[in-house]
Write a protein that holds these residues in place. Structure first.
Motif: not given
Ligand SMILES: Nc1ncnc2c1ncn2[C@@H]1O[C@H](COP(=O)(O)OP(=O)(O)OP(=O)(O)O)[C@@H](O)[C@H]1O
Ligand SMILES: [Mg+2]
Length: 316
Positions: A118, A122, A125, A127-128, A130-131, A133-135, A168, A170
């Motif tokens: 990530i 990008y 970050r 919030n990486a 958090e991202k 976890r979303e994945l 990851a 995107m």
């Protein structure tokens, strides 16, 4: 719905350099893969599926040669003998390999690997994580997996982690090269359905390479049948599966064992030609039960029914 092209190739050929010269193993492939659809590539071992998939993903080895034209999401990546995957490889298009271990770093936790990808694409970050976890949630892995090393995961969990890693950056396109062939029958279905769900939810283009023809009916919108480096049949999956036109596709489908039947398995006589000595004309000619004199000339892939193309003189 207006279909937009995600992948377009014109006369795309791919070869590998050997001591005696270049061996062209994928020859003059013309495909259009529509956005937000699943495009399956099937065919016997060695016909060039992975080579084509690696060209789409920008992952050919340095001693590979390409020729023709290839466009991914509006970016020209192959023109003539020049390639340029900058900004496309690993970002717009990613790959899920057959063996998930080859995509996972054994010395880093799954969370660290996801965050690294990530941040690579990008920037650093907050919030990486958090991202990441979303994945994991998206691929239905328990959240504690974030702290696991790859060896602590089962085969099915590793394949989900590899899918999360491919998602990851995107990307817009994912090339999955036999992502289910190392799994048992149950997990094959689970992982394939997961990929299909993710493809739909994230509006991805999914190129799915498989030997498992039964699986194609579950997840594919379009099917391309490859034989000896060329595409011999292509179309909407229901048409190809229910009404195969090319003699090779017909024999290939007959060779699929059916559960509960003890009949002798049907096989395709002979074996596929080596890329060092493709036969003249139609490459399936020496094995074809219905060939005729015209087959000494190479047929072209043409649309013989709506959204159904075949490369066979019987339909020319
Ligand atoms: N890295 C490579 N270097 C040299 N030749 C290669 C390389 N990869 C594949 N080939 C050759 O290219 C041809 C096509 O191989 P490819 O791996 O694309 O087939 P495939 O359809 O994916 O087969 P399988 O179903 O067994 O995975 C084969 O003749 C193979 O020997
Ligand atoms: Mg392969």
């Amino acid at each position: 719905m207006v279909l937009e092209a995600s992948i377009k190739s014109t006369d795309l050929s791919i070869g590998y350099e050997y001591d005696y010269g270049i061996l062209w193993v994928v020859n003059s492939v013309n495909i259009v893969v529509w956005r937000n659809t699943t495009y399956c590539i099937i065919g016997e071992s060695g016909c060039g599926k992975s080579t084509l998939g690696n060209a789409l993903a920008g992952l050919l080895p340095t001693y590979a040669y390409t020729n023709g034209y290839l466009e991914i999401e509006g970016r020209t990546v192959v023109r003539g003998d020049e390639t340029n995957y900058n900004g496309v490889r690993g970002r717009i298009v990613t790959r899920i390999p057959q063996d998930p271990s080859s995509a996972l770093n054994p010395y880093a936790t799954i969370g660290e690997q996801l965050v690294k990808v990530i941040e690579h694409h990008y920037g650093v970050r907050e919030n990486a994580l958090e991202k990441a976890r979303e994945l994991l949630k998206l691929v239905k892995l328990p959240l504690e997996v974030i702290d696991y090393y790859p060896h602590e995961l089962s085969g099915g969990m590793k394949q989900r982690a590899a899918i999360a890693l491919a998602l990851a950056p995107m990307p817009k396109v994912i090339v999955a090269d036999e992502p289910t062939s190392n799994l048992d029958a149950y997990l094959r279905g689970v992982v394939a359905s997961l990929l299909k769900r993710v493809q739909r939810e994230l509006n991805l283009t999914l190129v799915f390479i498989t030997h498992d023809i039964a699986l194609t009916s579950v997840i594919c919108d379009y099917i391309a049948v490859m034989y000896a480096g060329t595409i011999v049949e292509e179309g909407v999956s229901s048409k190809v599966l229910h009404n195969p036109l090319h003699p090779y596709t017909q024999l290939l489908f007959k060779a699929i064992p059916k559960l509960g039947y003890r009949e002798t398995l049907s096989t395709i006589p002979g074996s596929p030609p080596s890329p060092t000595s493709y036969p003249e004309g139609c490459r399936f000619r020496p094995r074809c039960p219905v060939g005729f004199s015209e087959c000494y000339k190479a047929p072209k892939l043409i649309e013989v029914k709506p959204q159904h193309k075949v490369s066979c003189w019987r339909y020319a």
